[in-house]
Every structure is written in structure tokens, then in C-alpha cells.
Design an enzyme around this catalytic site. Structure first.
Site, PDB file in Angstrom:
ATOM      1  NE  ARG A  40     -82.899  45.977  48.661  1.00  0.00           N
ATOM      2  CZ  ARG A  40     -82.531  47.197  48.299  1.00  0.00           C
ATOM      3  NH1 ARG A  40     -83.221  48.251  48.752  1.00  0.00           N
ATOM      4  NH2 ARG A  40     -81.496  47.397  47.499  1.00  0.00           N
ATOM      5  CE  LYS A  96     -80.127  44.728  50.723  1.00  0.00           C
ATOM      6  NZ  LYS A  96     -79.284  43.833  49.899  1.00  0.00           N
ATOM      7  CG  HIS A 109     -85.181  39.704  46.163  1.00  0.00           C
ATOM      8  ND1 HIS A 109     -85.454  40.454  47.287  1.00  0.00           N
ATOM      9  CD2 HIS A 109     -84.018  40.176  45.669  1.00  0.00           C
ATOM     10  CE1 HIS A 109     -84.478  41.329  47.468  1.00  0.00           C
ATOM     11  NE2 HIS A 109     -83.598  41.191  46.505  1.00  0.00           N
ATOM     12  NE  ARG A 114     -84.750  44.714  44.984  1.00  0.00           N
ATOM     13  CZ  ARG A 114     -84.576  46.030  45.043  1.00  0.00           C
ATOM     14  NH1 ARG A 114     -85.614  46.834  45.152  1.00  0.00           N
ATOM     15  NH2 ARG A 114     -83.362  46.554  44.999  1.00  0.00           N
ATOM     16  CG  HIS A 158     -79.638  48.105  42.268  1.00  0.00           C
ATOM     17  ND1 HIS A 158     -80.006  47.487  41.094  1.00  0.00           N
ATOM     18  CD2 HIS A 158     -80.093  47.293  43.262  1.00  0.00           C
ATOM     19  CE1 HIS A 158     -80.641  46.366  41.354  1.00  0.00           C
ATOM     20  NE2 HIS A 158     -80.703  46.230  42.654  1.00  0.00           N
ATOM     21  CE1 TYR A 190     -83.635  42.321  38.514  1.00  0.00           C
ATOM     22  CE2 TYR A 190     -81.977  43.989  38.930  1.00  0.00           C
ATOM     23  CZ  TYR A 190     -82.888  43.074  39.399  1.00  0.00           C
ATOM     24  OH  TYR A 190     -83.053  42.909  40.742  1.00  0.00           O
TER      25      TYR A 190
END
Length: 326
Positions: free
Chosen positions: A159, A183, A255, A258, A281, A290
Site C-alpha cells: 500500500r 493496517k 492501488h 497493488r 488481507h 482478484y
């Protein structure tokens, strides 16, 4: 003007304090919650609900309806934005009920709208390479920095906040890995490819010393012209400039790189759970989105390779025979 704080507004303030202190939410996330809940309390005040125990499920349902329909003073929200707002409302009432500040949870049965499923945007490898070459145009320390930054973004699916947050010591040349701070304070160690390592090494040897010399010293990997840590906004500018030089017609964001990282891995045969770990994730469900990006490629391979994939009697793609036809 009456500036007296209502019981409901005090309850919201307590909930936001809980999110900041107990849950450790990021400043941007807290700002979104504060904005959404301010809209909610204003809506309830107009309905005469200024205490948590006065709020009923119909109030929450009417609020959701108002988000989607809009009003004279507010534009209607998309399903995605409305869902985010309802999540904040549901969290508030769940907290109040748990803390004994309300007898029930009026939002417990209200479900946020389901946003349309949007596929992540990815660009082909050829365009990624054009982008990276465009970042190398020119001379000077910042050119080497820009190439290294974009190589890292694509090379490990970082990110933008993770990339600019890197410190020099987060790189481990011996193992060929980099430590990314994701995150919610979740760190992960991911491999970095040889192209990215070469770009980073060139930046560290030939460019970073010149940039760090203009500042007061910092552990940051990517530096600005004043020797401080490169900001997210500046990193965005680096990417936009490179995309314009490369002549890419599609909008390219951090992104995008990414998403391209994940898509290209899956197209190359990587297991979805490996990609999940690389992206950081929490749930594999997020990563599985994806796999939809590559379904056209899978279909083309299937049609070309399977002996009974095509037939004049076969139904049109995406259409099943009706009950009468069956």
C-alpha cells in the site's frame, strides 16, 4: 443558538473515545466515523430522538432510507458510502447496549445495503514496464528514488502508506525481504524481486546520501528533497507524473500497482492464500475478488484447449437454457 449537548451526542462522544483508545482506530477512520455519526445524530434530532433509549429500529431504517434517497440539503449516497455509514451506526448501538446505556439494540436487525461488486483495476505487465521506465527518465537523486518507489509498490504489492512508511532497517538484503507495517498494526514480511532490489540498491548508494544530507537525519527509506520522509501526497505525484510520461490512457493509482501485483501473481499460477499473505488481507474472501479478474483468461484457455468447449448447439456465454429448453 442552543449549544447544549444531548444525551445521544454524549453517547456518540463516548463511543468515539472507545474507538480511539480501546480499538486504536487510525485518525482517518475516526474522522469518517465522526462525520457519519454527526449526520446520524442530526437526523435523529429532527425526529425528536435525543437520547439513546428513545431510538427505535424504524428510526435507523428511516435513516438508511434517507441516505440512499437524499434530501434538499444532502445528496444521495452510493450503496458503498451508505453501507459505511450504517456500519458506524450499528457499532454505536452495539456499544451502547453492551455498556448498559440502552435497553436494546435498535440497529441490530438493520442490514447495510450491499455495494455492487467492483473488480480491482489492474494494468497489463507491458504497461507496468512502461510506467517504470518512465520513472527513470532524467537524472538526479529523485529520479533514482522515484524508480525505486514504484518498483517497491509493484514488487511486493505494498500500500502507498506502507511504502512511504518504510525505514532503512526494514530491508533485509540477506533474505531478500522487506518488513511492511500494515493496517491495524499488523506487520508482514514479504519478498522483494531482483528488479526492485536493484532499483532500491541504486537509490541507496547513489541518491539517498545526497537527499539525507539536506535534512537532519531520518531512518526513513524514501526521502523528499528536504531530507525528510516522503509523504503520501508526494508519492502520488511521483506516480501520476510517471503515468503521464508513459502515455497511459487509464487512471493509475498506487492501488492500481497493488491490484496488478495480485492479478499477475494469480495469472502466473500463485495460490490465492499465498497472495492473501503477501497482500496482508485478514480474510481470503477479500483476495478471492482478484480471481474474478482472470476469469476471461481462464475461459479463453478452456475454449481453446477443451475438445468439447465449443459447439453450435451450446447456449450463449453466460446464459443457461430455460426450463422449457431443458
Amino acid at each position: 443558538m442552543d449549544t447544549t449537548e444531548s444525551a445521544l451526542e454524549r453517547a456518540v462522544r463516548g463511543y468515539l473515545d472507545h474507538l480511539a483508545v480501546e480499538r486504536g482506530l487510525a485518525a482517518n477512520t475516526l474522522a469518517s466515523y465522526r462525520r457519519d455519526l454527526r449526520r446520524y445524530t442530526e437526523f435523529l434530532r429532527d425526529r425528536g430522538r435525543e437520547a439513546p433509549e428513545k431510538v427505535e429500529e424504524e428510526d435507523v431504517t428511516a435513516f438508511l432510507r434517507s441516505l440512499r434517497e437524499g434530501s434538499e440539503s444532502r445528496v444521495a449516497l452510493s450503496a458503498t458510502s451508505a453501507a459505511r455509514t450504517v456500519v458506524a451506526v450499528r457499532g454505536l448501538h452495539r456499544f451502547l447496549h453492551r455498556e448498559g446505556l440502552s435497553d436494546g439494540d435498535p440497529a441490530g436487525g438493520v442490514r447495510p445495503p450491499t455495494p455492487p461488486r467492483r473488480l480491482p483495476k489492474a494494468i497489463p505487465l507491458a504497461q507496468v514496464e512502461r510506467l517504470l521506465e518512465a520513472a527513470s527518465a532524467g537524472e538526479g537523486p529523485r529520479v533514482l528514488r522515484d524508480r525505486a518507489l514504484l518498483e517497491v509498490l509493484y514488487g511486493c504489492g505494498a500500500r502507498i502508506s506502507e511504502a512511504v512508511g518504510l525505514d532503512r532497517d526494514d530491508l533485509d538484503a540477506e533474505s531478500g525481504t522487506v518488513l511492511l507495517r500494515g493496517k491495524g498494526g499488523k506487520d508482514r514480511v514479504v519478498p522483494l524481486g531482483s528488479y526492485a532490489w536493484e532499483a532500491v540498491d541504486a537509490y541507496l548508494v547513489r541518491a539517498r546520501p545526497a537527499l539525507v544530507g539536506t535534512g537532519r537525519g531520518t531512518p526513513a527509506l524514501f526521502l523528499n528533497a528536504r531530507g525528510g520522509r516522503l509523504s503520501r501526497q508526494s508519492a502520488w505525484t511521483v506516480l501520476r507524473t510517471a503515468a503521464a510520461r508513459a502515455g497511459l490512457s487509464t487512471t493509475v493509482t498506487p492501488h492500481t500497482l497493488r491490484h496488478s501485483f495480485a492479478t499477475h501473481l494469480l495469472e502466473g499460477g500463485a495460490d490465492v492464500r499465498v497472495v492473501q499473505e503477501l497482500l496482508g488481507h485478514a480474510s481470503v474472501t477479500t483476495t478471492q475478488v482478484y480471481t474474478l479478474v482472470t476469469v476471461d483468461q481462464l475461459r479463453e484457455v478452456y475454449v481453446a484447449a477443451h475438445p468439447r468447449a465449443r459447439s453450435s448447439a451450446a447456449p450463449a456465454r453466460g446464459r443457461l437454457p430455460s426450463q422449457d429448453e431443458a
